[in-house]
Design an enzyme around this catalytic site. Structure first.
Site, PDB file in Angstrom:
ATOM      1  N   LYS A 182      -4.029 -12.565   6.408  1.00  0.00           N
ATOM      2  CA  LYS A 182      -3.649 -11.904   7.666  1.00  0.00           C
ATOM      3  C   LYS A 182      -3.501 -10.415   7.397  1.00  0.00           C
ATOM      4  O   LYS A 182      -2.572  -9.983   6.716  1.00  0.00           O
ATOM      5  CB  LYS A 182      -2.324 -12.451   8.209  1.00  0.00           C
ATOM      6  CG  LYS A 182      -2.042 -11.913   9.616  1.00  0.00           C
ATOM      7  CD  LYS A 182      -0.596 -12.060  10.024  1.00  0.00           C
ATOM      8  CE  LYS A 182       0.328 -11.012   9.434  1.00  0.00           C
ATOM      9  NZ  LYS A 182       0.027  -9.599   9.815  1.00  0.00           N
ATOM     10  N   GLU A 260       4.138  -6.733  -3.839  1.00  0.00           N
ATOM     11  CA  GLU A 260       3.971  -5.303  -4.109  1.00  0.00           C
ATOM     12  C   GLU A 260       4.705  -4.596  -2.982  1.00  0.00           C
ATOM     13  O   GLU A 260       4.216  -4.515  -1.864  1.00  0.00           O
ATOM     14  CB  GLU A 260       2.476  -4.987  -4.141  1.00  0.00           C
ATOM     15  CG  GLU A 260       2.157  -3.724  -4.896  1.00  0.00           C
ATOM     16  CD  GLU A 260       1.941  -2.557  -3.975  1.00  0.00           C
ATOM     17  OE1 GLU A 260       2.968  -1.885  -3.644  1.00  0.00           O
ATOM     18  OE2 GLU A 260       0.801  -2.310  -3.587  1.00  0.00           O
ATOM     19  N   CYS A 294       2.551   3.624  -1.238  1.00  0.00           N
ATOM     20  CA  CYS A 294       3.783   3.167  -1.907  1.00  0.00           C
ATOM     21  C   CYS A 294       4.046   3.946  -3.182  1.00  0.00           C
ATOM     22  O   CYS A 294       5.155   3.913  -3.701  1.00  0.00           O
ATOM     23  CB  CYS A 294       3.661   1.690  -2.268  1.00  0.00           C
ATOM     24  SG  CYS A 294       3.324   0.674  -0.873  1.00  0.00           S
ATOM     25  N   GLU A 392      12.210   5.162   1.695  1.00  0.00           N
ATOM     26  CA  GLU A 392      10.870   5.693   1.464  1.00  0.00           C
ATOM     27  C   GLU A 392      10.429   6.395   2.766  1.00  0.00           C
ATOM     28  O   GLU A 392      10.432   5.771   3.830  1.00  0.00           O
ATOM     29  CB  GLU A 392       9.975   4.478   1.180  1.00  0.00           C
ATOM     30  CG  GLU A 392       8.634   4.746   0.638  1.00  0.00           C
ATOM     31  CD  GLU A 392       7.885   3.437   0.354  1.00  0.00           C
ATOM     32  OE1 GLU A 392       8.295   2.354   0.819  1.00  0.00           O
ATOM     33  OE2 GLU A 392       6.868   3.518  -0.339  1.00  0.00           O
TER      34      GLU A 392
HETATM   35  C1  SIN Z   1      -0.144   1.330  -2.046  1.00  0.00           C
HETATM   36  O1  SIN Z   1       0.232   2.355  -1.549  1.00  0.00           O
HETATM   37  O2  SIN Z   1       0.385   0.262  -1.745  1.00  0.00           O
HETATM   38  C2  SIN Z   1      -1.282   1.273  -3.025  1.00  0.00           C
HETATM   39  C3  SIN Z   1      -1.685   2.570  -3.570  1.00  0.00           C
HETATM   40  C4  SIN Z   1      -2.816   2.489  -4.559  1.00  0.00           C
HETATM   41  O3  SIN Z   1      -3.474   1.475  -4.737  1.00  0.00           O
HETATM   42  O4  SIN Z   1      -3.046   3.502  -5.183  1.00  0.00           O
END
Ligand code: SIN
Length: 490
Positions: A182, A260, A294, A392
Site C-alpha cells: 500500500k 524505518e 528521514c 522532526e
Molecule cells: C528516507 O528519507 O526515508 C530515505 C532516504 C534515503 O533513502 O536516502
C-alpha cells in the site's frame, strides 16, 4: 514545460490484485493532487478490507510457486523490471513530480536510485547461501538454509514514491516472498506505474499486489493485514508513532517487522573541519527533496569559533536556491507535500523565533508560488528548548546550534530518542574514530552529506526502528533460517 507522459497507460487508477487491474470492491475513489497547484491529477481506488483481503489471498496462493522457482529465474524477472524502470525514467519522473512535487532533476535521480535496488537484489537473489555446519556428532549432519518468510506487507511513504517501495519489494521478491503493498495516499500513482512495469516484466500473477487507499481507508486495509496470520512480515517506512502502532498490532500474530521510522539527525561541524566541504555536505543532506527525508539533518551543531563564519557561508548558498514547481526547469526546491506539512514547518520556525532564534535567510511561506511552498531557511541561535530538538521538521529549515567542545557536541547529538542518521565534519583522524563510535545512529556520514546507496545497509537504532534496507543485509529481513539435523548417517 508539460508533465504529460509519453506512455499514458502508466497512469493507473485501479488496484493490482492477482494480475488484474480493478477498482475498489465498493467502487470508492479518492483524489490525488499536485502539491504545487492543489489540482486533482487522478481519482484512484479507495481500498478497504475486502480489497486488502483479496490481495492477501492472491499473494498467499502465489507464494509456493514463486518460492519454488529457481533463484536465477526470479533474478531474470527482476532484471527485466529494472530495465523497464530505466527505459521509462522520464515518464516515471514526470508522474512523481506531479504527485509529490519534487523538481524533475530530483525525480529522475530518484528513478535511478530506486532502480539500483532492483538491479542490486536481482544480483543478490542468486547468492542466498546456507551452511553445512561442521560435524558435532558422528552419524549426524547439521545444516542451515535460508527460506523466504512468506507473504510480506509493504507500507510506504510519500517522500520517495519510487525508491522506498522498490527497496522493499525488490528484496522481498528476490528472497522468494510474495507481496501486498500500500503506497502512501499522497503518492500512489508512481507505485501503481511500477506495478504495471513489473507485470510487463513477466512477474507471475499474485506475486505482487498493490492497493491504493486514502488515509482513513488505508488504516482499515492495513488492519486486515495486521490481523491476518498469512501475512508473515510487515515492512514499513514512516513515522515513529505509526511504527509503534504496527509493532503492537503485529504482535498478535508475531509477525516479523522492518521499521524505518523518524529521525532527528544531528550534523556536527567541528572547528577543524573544511568549512566549504561542510557547507556543501549540509546543502546536499539538508535540502534534498526540500528537506523531506528521514535522514535530513534537523539539528546543526557548529563549534563556537567557526559558528559565524559557517553561518554566513551557509546563508549565501541557501539564499541562492531556486524554489518553484516541477514545471520550472530551474527549480531546486519544490512545494511541501501538503498543507499539514507547511503548517508544521511554520510552527517550528515561528516558535524558534519566539524563543530567540534569528532568521538569516527565508523564514516565511512563499504564498506567491502556492499554498504549499516554504522558503529555504537558515536560523541562528537555536537552542535545546526549541521544537527542532524533539520533533522532526521535515522541511527546508536549517537551525544552527552552538557548542563548545566534543563531549558537549556528542551529548547534544545523542539527546534524542531517534537514531537514524548523524553527520560530522572534522579533519582530525583520531576524532573521526572517537565520534563515529559514539554517535547513536544507524547511518553515519563522516565528511560526507550524501550517504544513501543500494550497496549500503540503511536503517536506524533507538526509536528510528530496526531492520536494514539495501546491501547484502537487506535480504536477511525477508529470510528465515531453517536448521536441519539429519541422523542415521553412520
Ligand atoms: C528516507 O528519507 O526515508 C530515505 C532516504 C534515503 O533513502 O536516502
Amino acid at each position: 514545460m508539460s508533465l504529460a507522459l509519453t506512455r499514458g497507460d502508466l497512469i493507473r487508477r485501479h488496484n493490482f490484485i492477482d494480475g488484474l487491474w480493478a477498482g475498489a470492491f465498493d467502487g470508492a475513489c479518492f483524489a490525488v493532487s499536485n502539491p504545487a497547484t492543489s489540482e486533482t491529477i487522478a481519482e484512484v481506488a479507495d481500498s478497504g478490507t475486502v480489497d486488502a483481503r483479496a490481495a492477501t489471498d492472491a499473494a498467499a496462493r502465489a507464494f509456493p510457486g514463486w518460492r519454488d522457482m529457481l533463484a536465477r529465474e526470479r533474478a531474470e524477472i527482476l532484471r527485466r523490471w529494472h530495465a523497464l524502470i530505466v527505459a521509462n525514467t522520464e515518464d516515471l519522473a514526470r508522474l512523481m513530480s506531479m504527485e509529490q512535487g519534487k523538481p524533475l532533476t530530483e525525480s529522475r535521480g530518484e528513478v535511478a536510485y530506486g532502480a539500483s535496488y532492483v538491479a542490486w537484489f536481482a544480483d543478490e537473489a542468486i547468492r542466498i547461501y546456507g551452511d553445512l555446519i561442521p560435524q558435532q556428532q558422528r552419524g549426524k549432519r547439521m545444516s542451515a538454509v535460508k527460506e523466504p518468510v512468506g507473504v510480506v506487507a509493504a507500507i510506504t511513504p510519500w517522500n520517495f514514491p519510487l525508491a522506498m517501495i522498490v527497496r522493499k519489494i525488490a528484496p522481498a521478491l528476490a528472497a522468494g516472498c510474495t507481496v501486498v503493498a500500500k503506497p502512501a495516499e499522497d503518492t500512489p500513482l508512481t507505485a501503481l506505474a511500477l506495478a504495471a512495469l513489473a507485470q510487463e516484466a513477466g512477474l507471475p500473477d499474485g506475486v505482487l499486489n498493490m492497493v491504493s487507499a486514502s488515509r482513513a481507508q488505508g488504516v482499515i486495509a492495513v488492519a486486515d493485514w495486521l490481523a491476518d496470520p498469512r501475512v508473515r512480515k510487515i515492512t514499513f517506512t514512516g513515522s515513529t508513532p505509526v511504527g509503534k502502532h504496527l509493532a503492537r498490532e503485529a504482535a498478535g500474530t508475531l509477525k516479523r517487522l522492518s521499521l524505518e521510522l523518524g529521525g532527528n539527525a544531528p550534523f556536527i561541524v567541528f572547528d577543524d573541519a573544511d568549512l566549504d566541504a561542510a557547507v556543501t555536505g549540509l546543502m546536499a543532506a539538508k535540502f534534498r527533496n526540500g528537506g523531506q527525508t528521514c535522514v535530513c539533518p534537523n539539528r546543526i551543531y557548529v563549534q563556537g569559533s567557526v559558528y559565524t563564519d559557517f553561518a554566513n557561508r551557509l546563508a549565501k548558498r541557501v539564499a541562492a536556491l531556486t524554489v518553484g514547481p516541477a514545471t520550472d526547469p530551474g527549480a531546486q526546491i519544490g512545494p511541501m507535500i501538503n498543507a499539514r506539512a507547511v503548517d508544521k514547518i511554520a510552527r517550528h520556525v515561528d516558535e524558534a523565533v519566539q524563543r530567540g532564534a534569528t532568521v538569516l535567510v527565508g523564514g516565511r511561506r512563499l504564498t506567491e508560488l502556492g499554498a504549499n511552498f516554504y522558503a529555504p531557511t537558515v536560523l541562528t541561535d537555536a537552542n535545546d528548548d526549541m521544537l527542532f530538538c524533539s520533533e522532526e521538521t521535515f522541511g527546508p529549515i536549517a537551525p544552527l546550534f552552538r557548542f563548545d567542545d566534543e563531549a558537549q557536541a556528542l551529548r547534544l547529538a545523542n539527546a534524542t530518542p531517534y537514531g537514524l542518521a548523524a553527520y560530522f565534519y572534522t579533519q582530525d583522524v583520531r576524532r573521526i574514530n572517537r565520534v563515529a563510535g559514539q554517535l547513536e545512529a544507524g547511518v553515519v556520514g563522516i565528511n560526507e552529506g550524501a550517504v544513501s546507496s543500494e550497496a549500503a545497509p540503511f536503517g536506524g537504532v533507538k526509536e528510528s526502528g530496526y531492520g536494514r534496507e539495501g546491501s547484502k543485509y537487506g535480504l536477511d529481513d525477508y529470510l528465515a533460517v531453517k536448521y536441519m539435523c539429519q541422523g542415521g548417517l553412520n
